[in-house]
Design a protein around this motif. Structure first.
Motif, short mmCIF file in Angstrom:
data_model
loop_
_atom_site.label_atom_id
_atom_site.label_comp_id
_atom_site.label_asym_id
_atom_site.label_seq_id
_atom_site.Cartn_x
_atom_site.Cartn_y
_atom_site.Cartn_z
N ILE A 3 5.04 -1.35 -11.41
CA ILE A 3 5.84 -1.98 -12.46
C ILE A 3 7.33 -1.80 -12.20
N ALA A 4 7.73 -0.59 -11.79
CA ALA A 4 9.15 -0.32 -11.53
C ALA A 4 9.65 -1.16 -10.35
N ALA A 5 8.83 -1.31 -9.32
CA ALA A 5 9.21 -2.14 -8.18
C ALA A 5 9.35 -3.59 -8.61
N PHE A 6 8.43 -4.06 -9.44
CA PHE A 6 8.52 -5.43 -9.95
C PHE A 6 9.80 -5.62 -10.75
N ALA A 7 10.12 -4.66 -11.61
CA ALA A 7 11.33 -4.76 -12.43
C ALA A 7 12.59 -4.73 -11.57
N THR A 8 12.54 -4.03 -10.45
CA THR A 8 13.69 -3.94 -9.55
C THR A 8 13.88 -5.23 -8.76
N LEU A 9 12.77 -5.80 -8.32
CA LEU A 9 12.83 -7.02 -7.51
C LEU A 9 13.00 -8.28 -8.36
N TYR A 10 12.45 -8.26 -9.55
CA TYR A 10 12.49 -9.43 -10.43
C TYR A 10 12.98 -9.01 -11.82
N PRO A 11 14.22 -8.52 -11.91
CA PRO A 11 14.71 -7.93 -13.16
C PRO A 11 14.77 -8.89 -14.34
N ASP A 12 14.92 -10.18 -14.08
CA ASP A 12 15.06 -11.14 -15.17
C ASP A 12 13.74 -11.77 -15.59
N ALA A 13 12.65 -11.34 -14.96
CA ALA A 13 11.34 -11.84 -15.38
C ALA A 13 11.05 -11.36 -16.79
N LYS A 14 10.48 -12.24 -17.60
CA LYS A 14 10.17 -11.90 -18.99
C LYS A 14 8.67 -11.68 -19.15
N LEU A 29 0.83 -1.21 0.00
CA LEU A 29 0.00 0.00 0.00
C LEU A 29 0.87 1.26 0.00
N ILE A 30 1.95 1.23 0.77
CA ILE A 30 2.88 2.37 0.78
C ILE A 30 3.43 2.59 -0.62
N LEU A 31 3.84 1.51 -1.27
CA LEU A 31 4.35 1.58 -2.64
C LEU A 31 3.33 2.21 -3.57
N TYR A 32 2.11 1.75 -3.49
CA TYR A 32 1.07 2.21 -4.41
C TYR A 32 0.80 3.71 -4.24
N ILE A 55 12.91 3.41 -6.15
CA ILE A 55 13.62 3.74 -4.90
C ILE A 55 13.14 2.86 -3.75
N LEU A 56 11.83 2.70 -3.62
CA LEU A 56 11.30 1.88 -2.52
C LEU A 56 11.73 0.43 -2.67
N ALA A 57 11.69 -0.08 -3.89
CA ALA A 57 12.08 -1.48 -4.11
C ALA A 57 13.57 -1.68 -3.81
N ARG A 58 14.39 -0.71 -4.16
CA ARG A 58 15.82 -0.79 -3.85
C ARG A 58 16.05 -0.82 -2.34
N ILE A 59 15.27 -0.04 -1.61
CA ILE A 59 15.40 0.01 -0.16
C ILE A 59 14.96 -1.31 0.46
#
Length: 244
Positions: A171-182, A85-88, A231-235
């Motif tokens: 989407i950006a958080a997903f890409a940061t946490l799961y960068p190799d997902a296709k 929720l914080i992310l959203y 930024i949040l996903a990196r943290i």
């Protein structure tokens, strides 16, 4: 099928759909809940949040909700309810901030241009109020003055709507946490890793937003949401497996 979607994502989709239907039945809600430029006479503080649940048309909400349905459940399960929720919402706020920061720069340039022509910008602020019932005649007589007056009027009168900024954060958080997902998208015949796709989308969005080739789309809002999500996903990602 809808019941298998995690509760936060499911409820966000429900709220967005309900608000969209309500705004379709009661068009005046758009003037109340859409987000106007913060220095516009039409701006209200609650619009910072409520604009995230407003959408311009059916395709707009369909695309946003499908994207949330596609990426949201994974992040909700990975991050937990609170961080999701914080992310959203922080992504939505980041979208609002960056979009209106650029608006501020443009409005200042327009205002300076009007003043250099001996025109008073406050005239346009008065006429841009959605409750204004007077005539729309302006004091500008030159084409340049008329064009600048019109640009200022639209900047104060046309609001920002949509969950796109919040969803770009997802989407950006997903890409940061799961960068190799296709993922597969239209016009690209083979799946592409999100770590390659997201930077392309961001660069294109920045270009379209800055050059003014936006086509009615708040591209810089997308960028603002994506920056916050990244930024949040990196943290958080170093503690990914500690989440409840």
């Amino acid at each position: 099928m809808f019941n298998i979607i995690p509760p936060i994502t499911r409820n966000l989709i429900i709220i967005n759909v309900v608000v969209f239907i309500a705004s379709f039945l009661l068009p005046q809600l758009n003037n109340i809940f859409a987000a106007y430029y913060p220095f516009s006479p039409n701006f209200k503080s609650w619009q910072i949040i409520t604009h995230m649940f407003m959408h311009g048309n059916f395709m707009h909400i369909l695309f946003n909700m499908f994207t949330l349905f596609s990426f949201g459940p994974i992040l909700e399960q990975s991050l937990g309810d609170k961080k999701y929720l914080i992310l959203y919402f922080l992504s939505g706020l980041g979208a609002f901030f960056l979009f209106n920061l650029w608006n501020f720069v443009e409005v200042q340039q327009i205002t300076a241009g009007l003043q250099s022509l001996g025109l008073n910008p406050s005239e346009i602020y008065t006429k841009a109020d959605i409750n204004y019932n007077g005539n729309l005649n302006i004091s500008a007589t030159t084409q340049e003055g008329k064009d600048l007056s019109q640009q200022l009027y639209f900047a104060l009168r046309i609001p920002m709507v949509g969950a796109s900024g919040a969803i770009f954060g997802v989407i950006a958080a997903f890409a940061t946490l799961y960068p190799d997902a296709k993922i597969g998208i239209m016009f690209i015949p083979v799946p592409i890793k999100v770590k390659y796709l997201l930077p392309i989308i961001i660069v294109v969005s920045v270009y379209l937003g800055v050059t003014g080739n936006a086509g009615g789309i708040a591209h810089l809002a997308h960028v603002g949401g994506a920056i916050v999500g990244y930024i949040l996903a990196r943290i958080w990602r170093k503690h990914l497996y500690r989440f409840n």
